[in-house]
Design a protein around this motif. Structure first.
Motif, PDB file in Angstrom:
ATOM      1  N   LEU A 115       0.865  -1.165   0.000  1.00  0.00           N
ATOM      2  CA  LEU A 115       0.000   0.000   0.000  1.00  0.00           C
ATOM      3  C   LEU A 115       0.911   1.227   0.000  1.00  0.00           C
ATOM      4  O   LEU A 115       1.791   1.340   0.860  1.00  0.00           O
ATOM      5  N   VAL A 116       0.688   2.112  -0.947  1.00  0.00           N
ATOM      6  CA  VAL A 116       1.538   3.290  -1.075  1.00  0.00           C
ATOM      7  C   VAL A 116       0.679   4.537  -0.969  1.00  0.00           C
ATOM      8  O   VAL A 116      -0.222   4.752  -1.779  1.00  0.00           O
ATOM      9  N   GLU A 117       0.972   5.334   0.047  1.00  0.00           N
ATOM     10  CA  GLU A 117       0.245   6.585   0.259  1.00  0.00           C
ATOM     11  C   GLU A 117       0.984   7.751  -0.397  1.00  0.00           C
ATOM     12  O   GLU A 117       2.216   7.711  -0.557  1.00  0.00           O
ATOM     13  N   SER A 118       0.241   8.783  -0.722  1.00  0.00           N
ATOM     14  CA  SER A 118       0.823  10.014  -1.237  1.00  0.00           C
ATOM     15  C   SER A 118      -0.106  11.168  -0.909  1.00  0.00           C
ATOM     16  O   SER A 118      -1.269  10.952  -0.546  1.00  0.00           O
ATOM     17  N   GLY A 119       0.417  12.375  -1.055  1.00  0.00           N
ATOM     18  CA  GLY A 119      -0.419  13.554  -0.874  1.00  0.00           C
ATOM     19  C   GLY A 119      -0.195  14.314   0.412  1.00  0.00           C
ATOM     20  O   GLY A 119      -0.762  15.397   0.601  1.00  0.00           O
ATOM     21  N   GLY A 120       0.608  13.778   1.299  1.00  0.00           N
ATOM     22  CA  GLY A 120       0.872  14.481   2.545  1.00  0.00           C
ATOM     23  C   GLY A 120       1.746  15.703   2.316  1.00  0.00           C
ATOM     24  O   GLY A 120       2.281  15.905   1.224  1.00  0.00           O
ATOM     25  N   GLY A 121       1.873  16.522   3.349  1.00  0.00           N
ATOM     26  CA  GLY A 121       2.710  17.701   3.225  1.00  0.00           C
ATOM     27  C   GLY A 121       2.383  18.724   4.280  1.00  0.00           C
ATOM     28  O   GLY A 121       1.710  18.437   5.274  1.00  0.00           O
ATOM     29  N   LEU A 122       2.861  19.928   4.037  1.00  0.00           N
ATOM     30  CA  LEU A 122       2.654  21.044   4.957  1.00  0.00           C
ATOM     31  C   LEU A 122       1.466  21.873   4.481  1.00  0.00           C
ATOM     32  O   LEU A 122       1.370  22.221   3.297  1.00  0.00           O
ATOM     33  N   VAL A 123       0.578  22.179   5.399  1.00  0.00           N
ATOM     34  CA  VAL A 123      -0.602  22.958   5.052  1.00  0.00           C
ATOM     35  C   VAL A 123      -0.899  23.929   6.191  1.00  0.00           C
ATOM     36  O   VAL A 123      -0.613  23.634   7.360  1.00  0.00           O
ATOM     37  N   ARG A 124      -1.455  25.068   5.856  1.00  0.00           N
ATOM     38  CA  ARG A 124      -1.801  26.064   6.872  1.00  0.00           C
ATOM     39  C   ARG A 124      -3.102  25.679   7.571  1.00  0.00           C
ATOM     40  O   ARG A 124      -3.930  24.970   6.996  1.00  0.00           O
ATOM     41  N   PRO A 125      -3.309  26.160   8.763  1.00  0.00           N
ATOM     42  CA  PRO A 125      -4.588  25.902   9.454  1.00  0.00           C
ATOM     43  C   PRO A 125      -5.753  26.355   8.599  1.00  0.00           C
ATOM     44  O   PRO A 125      -5.710  27.418   7.971  1.00  0.00           O
ATOM     45  N   GLY A 126      -6.758  25.527   8.547  1.00  0.00           N
ATOM     46  CA  GLY A 126      -7.916  25.811   7.714  1.00  0.00           C
ATOM     47  C   GLY A 126      -7.775  25.333   6.287  1.00  0.00           C
ATOM     48  O   GLY A 126      -8.737  25.382   5.511  1.00  0.00           O
ATOM     49  N   GLY A 127      -6.590  24.866   5.936  1.00  0.00           N
ATOM     50  CA  GLY A 127      -6.337  24.421   4.577  1.00  0.00           C
ATOM     51  C   GLY A 127      -6.811  23.013   4.304  1.00  0.00           C
ATOM     52  O   GLY A 127      -7.426  22.360   5.173  1.00  0.00           O
ATOM     53  N   SER A 128      -6.501  22.555   3.102  1.00  0.00           N
ATOM     54  CA  SER A 128      -6.968  21.245   2.654  1.00  0.00           C
ATOM     55  C   SER A 128      -5.840  20.441   2.024  1.00  0.00           C
ATOM     56  O   SER A 128      -4.870  21.006   1.515  1.00  0.00           O
ATOM     57  N   LEU A 129      -5.994  19.143   2.085  1.00  0.00           N
ATOM     58  CA  LEU A 129      -5.104  18.208   1.402  1.00  0.00           C
ATOM     59  C   LEU A 129      -5.924  17.029   0.919  1.00  0.00           C
ATOM     60  O   LEU A 129      -6.995  16.741   1.474  1.00  0.00           O
ATOM     61  N   ARG A 130      -5.399  16.346  -0.069  1.00  0.00           N
ATOM     62  CA  ARG A 130      -6.024  15.114  -0.535  1.00  0.00           C
ATOM     63  C   ARG A 130      -4.989  14.008  -0.509  1.00  0.00           C
ATOM     64  O   ARG A 130      -3.975  14.091  -1.199  1.00  0.00           O
ATOM     65  N   LEU A 131      -5.260  13.000   0.287  1.00  0.00           N
ATOM     66  CA  LEU A 131      -4.378  11.845   0.383  1.00  0.00           C
ATOM     67  C   LEU A 131      -4.872  10.742  -0.538  1.00  0.00           C
ATOM     68  O   LEU A 131      -6.071  10.557  -0.708  1.00  0.00           O
ATOM     69  N   SER A 132      -3.911  10.020  -1.095  1.00  0.00           N
ATOM     70  CA  SER A 132      -4.243   8.892  -1.965  1.00  0.00           C
ATOM     71  C   SER A 132      -3.500   7.658  -1.483  1.00  0.00           C
ATOM     72  O   SER A 132      -2.407   7.755  -0.917  1.00  0.00           O
ATOM     73  N   CYS A 133      -4.090   6.521  -1.746  1.00  0.00           N
ATOM     74  CA  CYS A 133      -3.443   5.250  -1.405  1.00  0.00           C
ATOM     75  C   CYS A 133      -3.787   4.246  -2.487  1.00  0.00           C
ATOM     76  O   CYS A 133      -4.966   4.057  -2.819  1.00  0.00           O
ATOM     77  N   VAL A 134      -2.761   3.618  -3.011  1.00  0.00           N
ATOM     78  CA  VAL A 134      -2.953   2.584  -4.026  1.00  0.00           C
ATOM     79  C   VAL A 134      -2.376   1.276  -3.511  1.00  0.00           C
ATOM     80  O   VAL A 134      -1.231   1.242  -3.041  1.00  0.00           O
ATOM     81  N   ALA A 135      -3.172   0.221  -3.610  1.00  0.00           N
ATOM     82  CA  ALA A 135      -2.716  -1.100  -3.188  1.00  0.00           C
ATOM     83  C   ALA A 135      -2.336  -1.926  -4.402  1.00  0.00           C
ATOM     84  O   ALA A 135      -3.001  -1.867  -5.438  1.00  0.00           O
ATOM     85  N   SER A 136      -1.267  -2.674  -4.269  1.00  0.00           N
ATOM     86  CA  SER A 136      -0.859  -3.590  -5.328  1.00  0.00           C
ATOM     87  C   SER A 136      -0.690  -4.976  -4.735  1.00  0.00           C
ATOM     88  O   SER A 136      -0.519  -5.137  -3.525  1.00  0.00           O
ATOM     89  N   GLY A 137      -0.754  -5.970  -5.609  1.00  0.00           N
ATOM     90  CA  GLY A 137      -0.690  -7.337  -5.130  1.00  0.00           C
ATOM     91  C   GLY A 137      -2.083  -7.864  -4.848  1.00  0.00           C
ATOM     92  O   GLY A 137      -3.061  -7.116  -4.823  1.00  0.00           O
ATOM     93  N   LYS A 138      -2.167  -9.134  -4.598  1.00  0.00           N
ATOM     94  CA  LYS A 138      -3.473  -9.759  -4.402  1.00  0.00           C
ATOM     95  C   LYS A 138      -3.931  -9.637  -2.951  1.00  0.00           C
ATOM     96  O   LYS A 138      -3.232 -10.073  -2.030  1.00  0.00           O
ATOM     97  N   ILE A 139      -5.093  -9.054  -2.766  1.00  0.00           N
ATOM     98  CA  ILE A 139      -5.720  -8.977  -1.445  1.00  0.00           C
ATOM     99  C   ILE A 139      -7.007  -9.774  -1.526  1.00  0.00           C
ATOM    100  O   ILE A 139      -8.011  -9.309  -2.070  1.00  0.00           O
ATOM    101  N   GLY A 140      -6.975 -11.004  -1.013  1.00  0.00           N
ATOM    102  CA  GLY A 140      -8.147 -11.850  -1.079  1.00  0.00           C
ATOM    103  C   GLY A 140      -9.303 -11.263  -0.294  1.00  0.00           C
ATOM    104  O   GLY A 140      -9.137 -10.819   0.840  1.00  0.00           O
ATOM    105  N   GLY A 141     -10.477 -11.248  -0.915  1.00  0.00           N
ATOM    106  CA  GLY A 141     -11.669 -10.803  -0.203  1.00  0.00           C
ATOM    107  C   GLY A 141     -11.629  -9.366   0.272  1.00  0.00           C
ATOM    108  O   GLY A 141     -12.211  -9.023   1.302  1.00  0.00           O
ATOM    109  N   LEU A 142     -10.974  -8.493  -0.506  1.00  0.00           N
ATOM    110  CA  LEU A 142     -10.869  -7.101  -0.094  1.00  0.00           C
ATOM    111  C   LEU A 142     -12.250  -6.517   0.145  1.00  0.00           C
ATOM    112  O   LEU A 142     -13.100  -6.533  -0.744  1.00  0.00           O
TER     113      LEU A 142
END
Length: 120
Positions: free
Chosen positions: A4-31
């Motif tokens: 599982l690889v996350e991205s999108g983190g960083g520095l943001v000012r109070p009241g600001g916004s961010l969008r995090l993403s996560c992509v999974a690779s490989g077989k996850i049975g019964g996800l």
């Protein structure tokens, strides 16, 4: 091997916004669920939000109305939109994927985390 690889983190000012993403690779049975947790230094990892393959979502009370999770189970991707971020809430956000082992027991996978720093 599942990753599982996350991205999108960083520095943001109070009241600001961010969008995090996560992509999974490989077989996850019964996800059946993908979600986000976060951990502040010196504290336990805590639940933030989850999305299931039945199009249900759940949120921690502390983020309801400010964060939005969306899951794409075909592509094994989950997003977290963070709005109205609060000062001094700096944490590492971890992606989680839940599936089933061959014996039917649940199994959770974790990403390495992405840091979100809220600072003026």
């Amino acid at each position: 091997q599942v990753q599982l690889v996350e991205s999108g983190g960083g520095l943001v000012r109070p009241g600001g916004s961010l969008r995090l993403s996560c992509v999974a690779s490989g077989k996850i049975g019964g996800l059946y669920a993908m979600g986000w947790y976060r951990q502040v230094v010196g504290r336990q990892r805590e639940f933030v939000a989850t999305s299931t393959n039945r199009d249900t979502t759940d949120y921690a009370d502390s983020v309801k109305g400010r964060f939005t999770i969306s899951g794409d189970f075909v592509n094994k991707t989950v997003y977290l939109q963070l709005n109205s971020l609060k000062l001094k809430v700096t944490a590492v956000y971890y992606c989680s994927a839940e599936g089933l082992k061959t014996n039917g027991n649940p199994r959770r996978y974790w990403g390495q985390g992405t840091q979100v720093t809220v600072s003026s």
